[in-house]
Design an enzyme around this catalytic site. Structure first.
Site, short mmCIF file in Angstrom:
data_model
loop_
_atom_site.label_atom_id
_atom_site.label_comp_id
_atom_site.label_asym_id
_atom_site.label_seq_id
_atom_site.Cartn_x
_atom_site.Cartn_y
_atom_site.Cartn_z
N HIS A 80 3.58 -12.75 -7.80
CA HIS A 80 4.37 -12.80 -6.53
C HIS A 80 3.62 -13.22 -5.40
O HIS A 80 2.36 -13.24 -5.46
CB HIS A 80 4.64 -11.25 -6.20
CG HIS A 80 3.57 -10.53 -5.83
ND1 HIS A 80 3.09 -10.25 -4.60
CD2 HIS A 80 2.94 -9.47 -6.42
CE1 HIS A 80 2.40 -9.16 -4.68
NE2 HIS A 80 2.10 -8.63 -5.91
N ASP A 103 -3.82 -9.67 -3.65
CA ASP A 103 -2.69 -9.03 -4.16
C ASP A 103 -1.73 -9.89 -3.51
O ASP A 103 -1.20 -9.39 -2.37
CB ASP A 103 -2.87 -7.85 -4.01
CG ASP A 103 -1.44 -6.93 -4.65
OD1 ASP A 103 -0.68 -7.76 -5.16
OD2 ASP A 103 -1.42 -5.77 -4.41
N GLU A 128 7.79 -8.46 -3.94
CA GLU A 128 7.22 -7.64 -4.77
C GLU A 128 6.83 -6.41 -4.14
O GLU A 128 7.05 -5.18 -4.72
CB GLU A 128 5.97 -8.24 -5.68
CG GLU A 128 5.39 -7.37 -6.76
CD GLU A 128 4.45 -6.37 -6.54
OE1 GLU A 128 4.15 -5.66 -7.27
OE2 GLU A 128 4.04 -6.20 -5.17
N GLU A 129 5.99 -6.45 -2.88
CA GLU A 129 5.45 -5.27 -2.13
C GLU A 129 6.35 -4.38 -1.69
O GLU A 129 6.07 -3.22 -1.18
CB GLU A 129 4.32 -5.79 -1.05
CG GLU A 129 3.18 -6.56 -1.67
CD GLU A 129 2.29 -5.95 -2.43
OE1 GLU A 129 2.52 -4.73 -2.29
OE2 GLU A 129 1.40 -6.46 -2.72
N HIS A 160 -5.34 -4.65 -0.67
CA HIS A 160 -4.26 -4.01 0.59
C HIS A 160 -5.05 -3.60 1.54
O HIS A 160 -4.81 -3.00 2.43
CB HIS A 160 -3.54 -2.74 0.12
CG HIS A 160 -2.42 -3.14 -0.92
ND1 HIS A 160 -1.00 -2.42 -0.69
CD2 HIS A 160 -2.26 -4.20 -2.02
CE1 HIS A 160 -0.59 -2.86 -1.54
NE2 HIS A 160 -1.01 -3.91 -2.18
#
Lengths: 337, 342
Positions: free
Chosen positions: B58, B169, B199-200, B310
């Protein structure tokens, strides 16, 4: 009642088949249903689909029950050879302590928990499974990381009607489908019996099956917690008083016209049918089926049960037979709704 | 370096344009065809063999958007994706893709009561200070409601093999996928590289890509949590940086398809690639969502361990990233040989 129902229940409940790892159950079900259907196949994510052909002009109907049980996954192993666990599905810590389990490798283990002073300190990550290994290496040789375990134990009968033991959820639903496949007379509609994967963590497997089949109607057979227990779920459904037609739960509302048909057939055939409304459950496969592809009119026929997710799940044979009878009567009718 | 370019690019969920453009430029020479679908997923095709394999990574990162502009000239933010309030106060941020500099402010330590000091500062009390004194000054900068806000982090090497950056990420996964495309061809495979969006905020882009591509199998490439750091029990580290690519056992969104999982493990063993399992089952990845598309798609997740994921500054070891590229190539070779039997 079919003499085979009890036998099938015993055989199915004893099988190892946690979510995503249902292949042994699928193999057994394939063998059991093959004599009654025209075609059997397995799809890309492990659903077993058995099709009984219908007559021209008939509808295409899907009957489904998920075939997995919840369990626990081997996440890590200590130097002492004790296996650290992660839940697969909704098993509760306090239901697991002291229980025996079996791993996919066939190895048997016992679950225990770190010593705690108060029950609020219980936690899944403080559980371990002891398989009698004396080192990390010995444990990993028997249970590789990623293997899953499920509760084991014999089913036992309580009086004339009740059965107790681990693994009934949702092998009891599978047994109901087998009963329908065996006794269904007159091939009016095409019936696809779908034994779905990953119901205990989902619903997951059943959605692709419904997408692939795009049936005109679907009936989902699962288990639902029954009420009447101290501090238990506040629901009207009772064990032994017939299958329960789910009108609503936290993620699903019934297809009204199809549900009306289920009710009218139950009434006409004098099959006891309970009404289920339970806002505390949301794993029903019915919600995934209803939303698959262009949408599928779906009814959820649940088997009342006590103590789901424990080694002492309880179901009523009368409820199972009632569900099978009702489904057969529905399939032998015009299915106009 | 592809990872550097991707980490420095900005793209919260729904605003992946800059990342998409970087990938297009870098990878165009290595693929046969590329297109963007209506949701924004960037799809590249390499090869046209009989087995269709989708590799997903992603493009979006966690961050914020402008939720309010106060009359005094401060920004109140909304989170996009999961962020830990404890790591936020005092961070430098970039507002909009134009990277207008700001700082995430909060009430100072010496103004806090004893009780406030014991607690994390609530996110709703934080604000972005752009040095403006009124809403008009903020508006003069061209800042509007809904504009994206990013951690202001420039990629750098801490050592020859350990790098720091934002958005690992899943730019780590994008870099693995880019690395696979840049490497050997697999004539037995139609390889679909799906650089997916959103995605998140709920595994959204990948399901659309999987529906459209309808592959025979899929692997999601991820950056994942990693905590082999001081104060963490070695049993609880999730993954260990520097100990190779990660194969998922299970996560909140899915259980790996057993055939795909076994083939990945065999590929790693046969090729002598150091690998590890992800020893945590919470958090969801696209593979779980892809698996349920159409009539079902066998899928699994392979990740690169990222410390401080994150947050504004994640770390990863390039050996792990290159190990993941190598693992995927060996896996694809096995698929080409017909070893994937669904």
């Amino acid at each position: 009642m079919s003499s085979l129902l009890l036998e099938r229940l015993h055989r199915l409940a004893a099988l190892w088949g946690p979510s995503g790892r249902e292949y042994k159950v699928a193999a057994a079900l394939e063998e059991m249903i093959r004599p009654y259907v025209d075609e059997v196949r397995t799809d890309a994510i492990g659903n077993l689909i058995a099709v009984k052909k219908g007559a021209p002009g008939g509808k295409r109907v899907m009957l489904t029950a998920h075939m997995d049980t919840p369990g626990a996954l081997a996440l890590e192993v200590s130097e002492e050879g004790l296996i650290q666990l992660a839940p697969v599905g909704d098993l509760k810590v306090h239901h697991l302590i002291g229980q025996r389990v079996v791993w996919g490798s066939g190895v048997v283990g016992v679950i225990q928990h770190e010593a705690v002073d108060e029950s609020k300190d219980l936690a899944f990550r403080k559980l371990w499974c002891d398989i009698g290994a004396r080192s990390r290496e010995e444990a990993l040789a028997n249970v590789p990381l990623g293997d899953m375990c499920t509760l084991v134990g014999e089913l036992q009968q309580m009086g004339a009607d009740l059965i107790t033991g681990p693994g009934l959820n949702n092998r009891a639903g599978c047994a109901v489908l087998l009963e329908v496949a065996e006794h269904l007379q007159g091939a009016l509609h095409e019936v696809a019996f779908v034994f779905a994967t990953q119901g205990a963590v989902g619903p997951r497997g059943v959605a692709p099956a419904a997408y692939g089949l795009q049936p005109d109607a679907a009936f989902v057979v699962e288990m639902t917690p029954s009420g009447g227990l101290p501090g238990g779920p506040k629901v009207a459904v009772r064990l032994g008083e017939g299958p329960a037609l789910k009108l609503k739960d936290a993620s699903f509302v019934a297809h009204w016209r199809l549900s009306e048909l289920v009710r009218s057939v139950a009434e006409a055939e004098k099959i006891p049918l309970q009404t289920e409304i339970n806002s505390d459950v949301d794993r029903t496969g019915a919600r995934a089926v209803a939303a698959a592809g262009y949408g599928v009119p779906t009814a959820a026929l649940d088997l009342p049960a006590r103590y789901l997710g424990t080694a002492g799940e309880m179901v009523s044979l009368r409820d199972l037979m009632g569900a099978a009878d009702l489904l057969m009567k529905l399939l032998q009718g015009s299915l106009a709704f | 370096m592809l990872l550097e370019k991707l980490s420095n690019a900005c793209g919260v969920s729904g605003r992946e344009d800059e990342v998409r453009e970087a990938l297009r430029q870098e990878l165009a020479p290595y693929v046969d065809e590329m297109w963007t679908d209506p949701l924004g997923n960037l799809i590249m095709r390499k090869g046209d063999g009989p087995v269709k394999v989708m590799l997903d990574a992603h493009m979006d990162e966690v961050g914020f958007c402008v939720g309010d502009i106060t009359s005094e000239g401060y920004l109140k933010l909304k989170k996009i994706g999961g962020l830990d309030d404890r790591v936020l106060p005092g961070r430098e941020v970039w507002v909009t893709q134009r990277r207008i500099p700001g700082v995430l402010g909060a009430k100072a330590w010496h103004l806090c009561s004893a009780e406030e000091r014991r607690k994390a500062i609530p996110f709703k009390e934080m604000y972005v200070d752009l040095g403006c004194r009124s809403r008009a000054e903020v508006e003069a900068l061209g800042v509007e409601l809904g504009d994206p806000v990013y951690f202001a982090t420039i990629f750098e090497h801490f050592s020859p093999r350990v790098v720091k950056g934002k958005a690992f990420d899943d730019r780590a996964g994008c870099a693995v996928l880019g690395g696979v495309l840049q490497g050997e061809a697999h004539p037995g495979i139609t390889l679909y590289a799906a650089f997916t969006v959103q995605e998140e905020i709920g595994l959204r882009g990948a399901r659309v890509a999987a529906y459209n591509l309808n592959p025979d199998l899929a692997i999601s490439l991820e950056g994942t949590g990693c905590a082999n750091v001081p104060g963490v029990d070695p049993k609880e580290t999730i993954t260990n940086m520097g100990e190779g690519p990660v194969i998922s056992l299970m996560d909140a969104a899915g259980i790996p398809n057993l055939q795909v999982f076994n083939l990945l493990v065999e590929a790693a063993r046969e090729a002598g690639i150091r690998y590890q399992f992800r020893r945590l089952t919470s958090g969801g990845t696209n593979a779980g969502r892809i698996a349920l598309e159409r009539a079902g798609i066998p899928a699994c997740t392979v990740s690169v361990p990222c410390r401080y994921i994150h947050t504004n500054a994640a770390l990863l070891n390039l050996d792990d990233l290159e190990g993941a590229v190598s693992l995927i190539h060996h896996f694809l070779r096995k698929v080409e040989k017909g070893e994937f039997r669904p």
